[in-house]
Design a protein around this motif. Structure first.
Motif, mmCIF file in Angstrom:
data_model
loop_
_atom_site.group_PDB
_atom_site.id
_atom_site.type_symbol
_atom_site.label_atom_id
_atom_site.label_comp_id
_atom_site.label_asym_id
_atom_site.label_seq_id
_atom_site.Cartn_x
_atom_site.Cartn_y
_atom_site.Cartn_z
ATOM 1 N N THR A 101 -45.505 -15.201 43.254
ATOM 2 C CA THR A 101 -44.436 -15.071 44.145
ATOM 3 C C THR A 101 -43.128 -15.597 44.481
ATOM 4 O O THR A 101 -41.755 -15.409 44.037
ATOM 5 N N GLU A 102 -43.235 -16.396 44.632
ATOM 6 C CA GLU A 102 -42.242 -17.396 44.933
ATOM 7 C C GLU A 102 -41.324 -17.847 43.660
ATOM 8 O O GLU A 102 -40.442 -17.905 43.385
ATOM 9 N N GLY A 146 -46.358 -2.577 39.170
ATOM 10 C CA GLY A 146 -47.244 -3.366 39.346
ATOM 11 C C GLY A 146 -47.409 -3.876 40.498
ATOM 12 O O GLY A 146 -47.114 -4.968 40.977
ATOM 13 N N VAL A 147 -46.893 -2.225 42.133
ATOM 14 C CA VAL A 147 -47.347 -3.234 43.180
ATOM 15 C C VAL A 147 -48.981 -3.759 44.084
ATOM 16 O O VAL A 147 -49.011 -3.098 44.893
ATOM 17 N N GLY A 148 -49.210 -4.936 42.716
ATOM 18 C CA GLY A 148 -50.582 -5.025 43.681
ATOM 19 C C GLY A 148 -50.361 -6.445 44.487
ATOM 20 O O GLY A 148 -49.667 -6.552 45.278
ATOM 21 N N ARG A 149 -51.105 -7.561 44.268
ATOM 22 C CA ARG A 149 -51.650 -8.263 45.139
ATOM 23 C C ARG A 149 -50.137 -9.307 45.345
ATOM 24 O O ARG A 149 -49.996 -9.750 45.899
ATOM 25 N N ILE A 150 -49.479 -9.334 43.680
ATOM 26 C CA ILE A 150 -48.693 -10.005 43.564
ATOM 27 C C ILE A 150 -47.015 -9.661 43.839
ATOM 28 O O ILE A 150 -45.942 -9.382 44.697
ATOM 29 N N GLY A 151 -46.843 -8.367 43.421
ATOM 30 C CA GLY A 151 -45.658 -6.540 43.816
ATOM 31 C C GLY A 151 -45.979 -6.805 45.225
ATOM 32 O O GLY A 151 -44.586 -6.380 45.408
ATOM 33 N N SER A 152 -46.497 -6.528 45.409
ATOM 34 C CA SER A 152 -46.585 -6.448 47.249
ATOM 35 C C SER A 152 -45.860 -7.082 47.696
ATOM 36 O O SER A 152 -45.194 -7.306 48.600
ATOM 37 N N ARG A 153 -46.069 -7.996 47.645
ATOM 38 C CA ARG A 153 -45.669 -9.486 47.890
ATOM 39 C C ARG A 153 -43.938 -9.948 47.582
ATOM 40 O O ARG A 153 -43.066 -10.523 48.466
ATOM 41 N N ILE A 154 -43.681 -9.706 46.660
ATOM 42 C CA ILE A 154 -42.449 -9.815 45.873
ATOM 43 C C ILE A 154 -41.585 -8.587 47.029
ATOM 44 O O ILE A 154 -40.429 -8.991 47.529
ATOM 45 N N ALA A 155 -42.112 -7.256 46.898
ATOM 46 C CA ALA A 155 -41.684 -5.960 47.809
ATOM 47 C C ALA A 155 -40.802 -6.617 49.026
ATOM 48 O O ALA A 155 -40.116 -6.471 50.010
ATOM 49 N N LYS A 156 -42.034 -7.482 49.783
ATOM 50 C CA LYS A 156 -41.816 -7.657 51.557
ATOM 51 C C LYS A 156 -40.892 -8.600 51.508
ATOM 52 O O LYS A 156 -39.625 -8.225 52.168
ATOM 53 N N ARG A 157 -40.907 -9.662 50.489
ATOM 54 C CA ARG A 157 -39.551 -10.920 50.412
ATOM 55 C C ARG A 157 -38.427 -10.178 49.693
ATOM 56 O O ARG A 157 -37.172 -9.866 50.623
ATOM 57 N N MET A 158 -38.323 -9.188 49.008
ATOM 58 C CA MET A 158 -36.794 -8.661 48.584
ATOM 59 C C MET A 158 -36.455 -7.713 49.726
ATOM 60 O O MET A 158 -35.179 -7.407 49.886
ATOM 61 N N GLN A 159 -37.449 -7.056 50.673
ATOM 62 C CA GLN A 159 -36.073 -6.306 51.694
ATOM 63 C C GLN A 159 -35.908 -7.050 52.754
ATOM 64 O O GLN A 159 -35.232 -6.720 52.855
ATOM 65 N N ALA A 160 -36.685 -8.214 52.821
ATOM 66 C CA ALA A 160 -35.935 -9.008 53.487
ATOM 67 C C ALA A 160 -34.191 -9.764 53.402
ATOM 68 O O ALA A 160 -33.652 -9.948 54.353
ATOM 69 N N MET A 161 -34.354 -9.466 52.015
ATOM 70 C CA MET A 161 -33.339 -9.830 51.299
ATOM 71 C C MET A 161 -32.505 -8.269 51.653
ATOM 72 O O MET A 161 -31.173 -8.448 50.648
ATOM 73 N N GLU A 162 -32.988 -7.521 52.099
ATOM 74 C CA GLU A 162 -32.612 -5.911 51.869
ATOM 75 C C GLU A 162 -32.015 -4.879 50.996
ATOM 76 O O GLU A 162 -31.004 -4.640 50.453
#
Length: 530
Positions: A101-102, A146-162
């Motif tokens: 993810t990172e 692919g909104v799974g184990r990694i994709g869902s975490r990418i979403a969370k972090r990119m939401q923090a980037m607005e």
């Protein structure tokens, strides 16, 4: 108990084993002969990719109860032989989640602000600020495939980037997308809408080459593409051409169809708008410690006879139960595979009904086999007999078992019903001669075929020459039909064909088949067991 560690793994996992009373020997760089000569003394084996646990090694391992892989891939382990010998194989599938993810986030930032290129320019003695003007992520749209184990975490972090987060994943329900704050859309919508597109899918028959020239042409001009999942999901030659034309403004790639990526096969040479890394997604100190500790925990659980959530093969069952249900494992798993191919959307419920003799025994492991078949084709992480139920629960799939003494039509049959948001499909399977798996009904249609290899299911109007037209298209393409079955459907004037073919059918041939007048639907199912 004694455990052999045959590859370099982080010391934290070894210390955990020793702290819990296990006798651990570390012997690295063993060839097959050396491993065979010593493996008989050990109850457990922990490896990485350098050790090949072959059939000969397993046959020599008289005491071995568990093989642990400190990582995700288990290609170097003969799982079939291990399973036949009752040896549990475990891996560490989740320890690299944060690392991957990172790394994805780092790649996104690198191509957004031209960080590697600016660094290289400074190191060359230049000062060219205007050359490296970037853009900002705020208010941009990122499309996550692919909104799974990694994709869902990418979403969370990119939401923090607005950023606005949209996703394509046909196998998760809308409620899960809402929980993640991800707007689920179809693939074409994602391609046309996203400013950034990041890939996080497993490599399957369906996802291999899923992003090629045709898909790139549908993307917004100036899009940026990131791949830290599987190399063969993305056509890098098509991506390179799109970078040259300006259709794609930037790309960040960590994985490649062929690795290592050498100069003679690298299509991105001398492209300033590309950031490449040599498969570093899981390469962090923490991830390496994580896989070491996770596999140690799995090995200990297996040696203590406890359930092992990371087991990649079947957990043991009592011999009297196993003898009854053993012939049905392949049938149930293949029915699950067929069911998910037939499903018209995210699965809501899987119901398995057992009749006859099966109703009198413990069938939970058979139901797990059906779950394993239905979930493996759509998930990045391997689903096995231990974790299938938890995976289904996480994805909000309800699992039901029904038992009855007799069916109105079939004795000793298994019925699998998969419900989706759009409806349901039912398969009925049986064993002929107690060993030959057969599908005898699809929805309301009576059929009779073996669920293996490649199967083409074609509902069609009951008209002359339907079989002939399909046979002609397949014959002209050089695709051999190994068997064919036609059954009548409930709706007047409609039949269904089940056609077994010897090989995969290319997309252009599938388009020709679907274009035949009178064809109502056309699905190609690969009944390969995972």
């Amino acid at each position: 108990m004694k455990i052999l560690v045959s590859d370099d793994v982080a010391v934290e996992g070894v210390n955990l084993l020793r702290h819990n009373g296990y006798d651990v020997d570390i012997k690295v760089n063993l060839d097959e002969k050396a491993l065979i000569s010593c493996i008989g003394a050990y109850d457990g084996l922990i490896t990485r990719s350098m050790t090949h646990v072959t059939e000969a090694v397993i046959e020599a391992a008289g005491k071995l109860k568990v093989i642990g892989r400190a990582g995700v891939g288990v290609d170097s382990i003969d799982i079939k032989t291990a399973t036949q010998r009752g040896i549990i194989v475990v891996n560490a599938p989740t320890a690299n989640t944060v690392a991957a993810t990172e790394h994805t986030c780092a790649m996104i930032m690198a191509i957004t602000r031209h960080i590697p290129q600016a660094h290289n320019s400074l190191m060359a003695g230049e000062w060219q600020r205007e050359r490296f003007t970037g853009i900002q992520l705020k208010d941009k749209t990122i499309g996550i495939i692919g909104v799974g184990r990694i994709g869902s975490r990418i979403a969370k972090r990119m939401q923090a980037m607005e950023m606005r987060t949209i996703g394509y994943d046909p196998y998760i329900p809308a409620e899960r997308g809402q929980q993640l704050g991800v707007e689920l859309v179809d693939l074409d919508t994602l391609l046309a809408s996203a400013d950034y597109i990041t890939l996080h899918t497993p490599l399957t028959k369906e996802t291999r080459g899923m992003i090629g020239a045709a898909e790139i042409a549908k993307m917004k001009r100036g899009v940026r593409v990131i791949n830290v999942s599987r190399g063969a999901v993305l056509d890098i030659q098509a991506l390179a051409a799109a970078l040259q034309s300006g259709q794609v403004a930037g790309a960040a790639i960590d994985v490649f169809p062929e690795e290592p990526l050498t100069q003679d096969i690298n299509p991105f040479l001398h492209m300033d708008q590309v950031v490449l890394t040599p498969h570093l997604g899981a390469s962090t100190v923490e991830a390496q410690i994580g896989v070491s500790v996770d596999v140690a925990k799995g090995v200990m659980a297996a040696l203590q006879g406890e359930p092992v959530p990371t087991a990649v093969n079947m957990a043991p069952v009592p011999p009297n139960v196993y003898n009854v249900i053993r012939p049905y494992f392949d049938l149930l798993e293949r029915m699950g595979i067929m069911g998910v191919y037939l499903a018209d959307g995210p699965m809501r419920e899987i119901q398995v009904e057992y009749t006859g003799a099966l109703a009198d025994t413990e069938t939970r492991l058979l139901t797990t086999a059906a779950l394993k078949g239905a979930l493996n084709p759509i998930l990045q992480d391997a689903v096995n007999f231990v974790n299938a139920a938890d995976v289904a629960k996480t994805r909000q799939v309800t699992v039901k078992e029904i038992k009855s003494q007799a069916s109105d039509t079939f004795l000793d049959a298994v019925s699998l019903r998969i419900r989706t948001e759009k409806g349901e499909h039912t398969l009925v399977g049986m064993l002929f001669n107690k060993k030959e798996p057969k599908i005898v009904q699809i929805d309301s249609c009576r059929v009779d075929f073996t669920p293996e290899g490649y199967l083409l299911l074609a509902p069609h109007r009951d008209e002359p020459n339907m079989i002939g037209q399909i046979s002609t298209v397949l014959g002209q393409a050089g695709i051999n039909i190994t068997s064919m079955q036609v059954g009548r459907m409930n709706e007047d004037g409609t039949n269904i064909m089940a056609i077994a073919v010897a090989e995969d059918i290319p997309n252009d041939i599938m388009l020709k088949l679907r274009a035949i007048d009178g064809i109502l639907d056309m699905k190609l199912i690969h009944c390969e067991l995972h």
